[in-house]
Design a protein around this motif. Structure first.
Motif, PDB file in Angstrom:
ATOM      1  N   UNK A   1      33.084  40.273  44.439  1.00 57.95           N
ATOM      2  CA  UNK A   1      32.069  41.098  43.755  1.00 57.95           C
ATOM      3  C   UNK A   1      32.710  41.739  42.520  1.00 57.95           C
ATOM      4  N   UNK A   2      32.297  41.355  41.325  1.00 57.15           N
ATOM      5  CA  UNK A   2      32.927  41.860  40.101  1.00 57.15           C
ATOM      6  C   UNK A   2      32.899  43.380  40.039  1.00 57.15           C
ATOM      7  N   UNK A   3      33.973  43.929  39.509  1.00 57.64           N
ATOM      8  CA  UNK A   3      34.201  45.373  39.495  1.00 57.64           C
ATOM      9  C   UNK A   3      34.388  45.821  38.050  1.00 57.64           C
ATOM     10  N   UNK A   4      33.908  47.032  37.760  1.00 59.32           N
ATOM     11  CA  UNK A   4      34.055  47.531  36.389  1.00 59.32           C
ATOM     12  C   UNK A   4      35.513  47.773  36.011  1.00 59.32           C
ATOM     13  N   UNK A   5      36.381  47.997  36.985  1.00 57.20           N
ATOM     14  CA  UNK A   5      37.791  48.273  36.669  1.00 57.20           C
ATOM     15  C   UNK A   5      38.341  47.142  35.800  1.00 57.20           C
ATOM     16  N   UNK A   6      38.876  47.500  34.654  1.00 58.54           N
ATOM     17  CA  UNK A   6      39.316  46.508  33.668  1.00 58.54           C
ATOM     18  C   UNK A   6      40.599  45.792  34.062  1.00 58.54           C
ATOM     19  N   UNK A   7      41.392  46.396  34.935  1.00 54.02           N
ATOM     20  CA  UNK A   7      42.726  45.861  35.168  1.00 54.02           C
ATOM     21  C   UNK A   7      42.884  45.316  36.579  1.00 54.02           C
ATOM     22  N   UNK A   8      43.139  44.024  36.659  1.00 55.31           N
ATOM     23  CA  UNK A   8      43.431  43.341  37.916  1.00 55.31           C
ATOM     24  C   UNK A   8      44.671  42.509  37.640  1.00 55.31           C
ATOM     25  N   UNK A   9      45.796  42.974  38.133  1.00 53.11           N
ATOM     26  CA  UNK A   9      47.073  42.350  37.792  1.00 53.11           C
ATOM     27  C   UNK A   9      47.611  41.646  39.033  1.00 53.11           C
ATOM     28  N   UNK A  10      47.818  40.329  38.916  1.00 51.95           N
ATOM     29  CA  UNK A  10      48.254  39.551  40.081  1.00 51.95           C
ATOM     30  C   UNK A  10      49.731  39.760  40.379  1.00 51.95           C
ATOM     31  N   UNK A  11      50.029  39.853  41.675  1.00 51.17           N
ATOM     32  CA  UNK A  11      51.417  40.044  42.048  1.00 51.17           C
ATOM     33  C   UNK A  11      51.651  39.779  43.522  1.00 51.17           C
ATOM     34  N   UNK A  12      52.880  40.084  43.936  1.00 51.88           N
ATOM     35  CA  UNK A  12      53.289  39.863  45.322  1.00 51.88           C
ATOM     36  C   UNK A  12      53.854  41.172  45.875  1.00 51.88           C
ATOM     37  N   UNK A  13      53.485  41.503  47.089  1.00 53.19           N
ATOM     38  CA  UNK A  13      53.971  42.739  47.711  1.00 53.19           C
ATOM     39  C   UNK A  13      55.474  42.628  47.993  1.00 53.19           C
TER      40      UNK A  13
END
Lengths: 69, 69, 69, 69, 69, 69
Positions: free
Chosen positions: B1-13
């Motif tokens: 579900x698309x979110x207004x938050x502009x930043x989605x940064x892919x990574x690994x825990x």
């Protein structure tokens, strides 16, 4: 002057847009970085977060500051 | 579900620490990303931000959420 | 109605600027105050914070609310 | 390194409390300061904010960072 | 004392959990409410938000304050 | 993609206003919901919060995101 904020991500400004009193800035990350997040313990357990998980760090634009020499 | 938050940064825990009700999570960025910041117009002008500037995106850990499939 | 927010700093409005949907307000502090901060334990230890240290409380403008009788 | 955050309030640490992963810090303001707030235009108009008004700047503790030399 | 914060949602406390320095509180909404959100214009346009859309208001727990008489 | 943010409140968009770079969105809550708040332990104790208390969840508009399918 060292700052408690855990996240300082180096990058280059790719664009700026100015409104009446607010402004948006686009920063392209140019260096590998570790992002630290503080969430509720409940959230960490609901998502069953563990080392090695592929995730996204999600951040609202209004929470991001910019620092420049 | 698309979110207004502009930043989605892919990574690994890379690590998790659990306290009584809070928790910290370290995420290593694994993919280039553009970070969007919203600051006051006054701040953009005081820092004289312009395209090509080397900057840091600064974010308090408590403002970072985590998303996982 | 008492509020959980720890910081209520008394002052006088020194200026207001209005944009399309946002607005900035300048408040001059008129009374001594104690500011409470919640940061990660890691940050407190990295900065080696202890009583008597000279520090700055740093706050993004978009995190400051205004209350008026 | 100059930071977009509008508010840097000088003070002295009066107490620190450490939890599992979070920490609270009390800072006594030692110098007059102007606090900048960004709110919605609607809020500024609802409160009928104008120069000279006596107000409070209200800030959640988790939004306050600490900087130390 | 009126506050600039746009959202005051009435409810009843359903649970509290206390950690070392942080605490989580669950509040059950008991009254219809309108939630006001401020996002970037870009986000509003990317999501193509318009009247009548079914959406979710998404809020990080650390951004929610509690007020009690 | 599940998100650590504890609060996802369903509603319908009742109005949007666009400024230069920011935008405000009004969302009418259409479904009962529980709101999770994280505050300092000190605040929970000062307010003497306990189950059954009538309270308000207070949220700054700039902390509310919007999600839409």
């Amino acid at each position: 002057m060292p700052l408690s904020a855990r996240n300082r991500i180096e990058g280059v400004v790719k664009g700026i847009e100015k409104g009446g009193v607010a402004s948006t800035v686009k920063v392209e990350i140019t260096k590998p970085a570790i992002i630290t997040s503080m969430i509720t313990r409940e959230a960490a357990e609901d998502l069953d977060l563990k080392e090695g998980d592929e995730v996204e760090a999600v951040i609202k634009a209004s929470e991001v500051m910019v620092s420049k020499d």
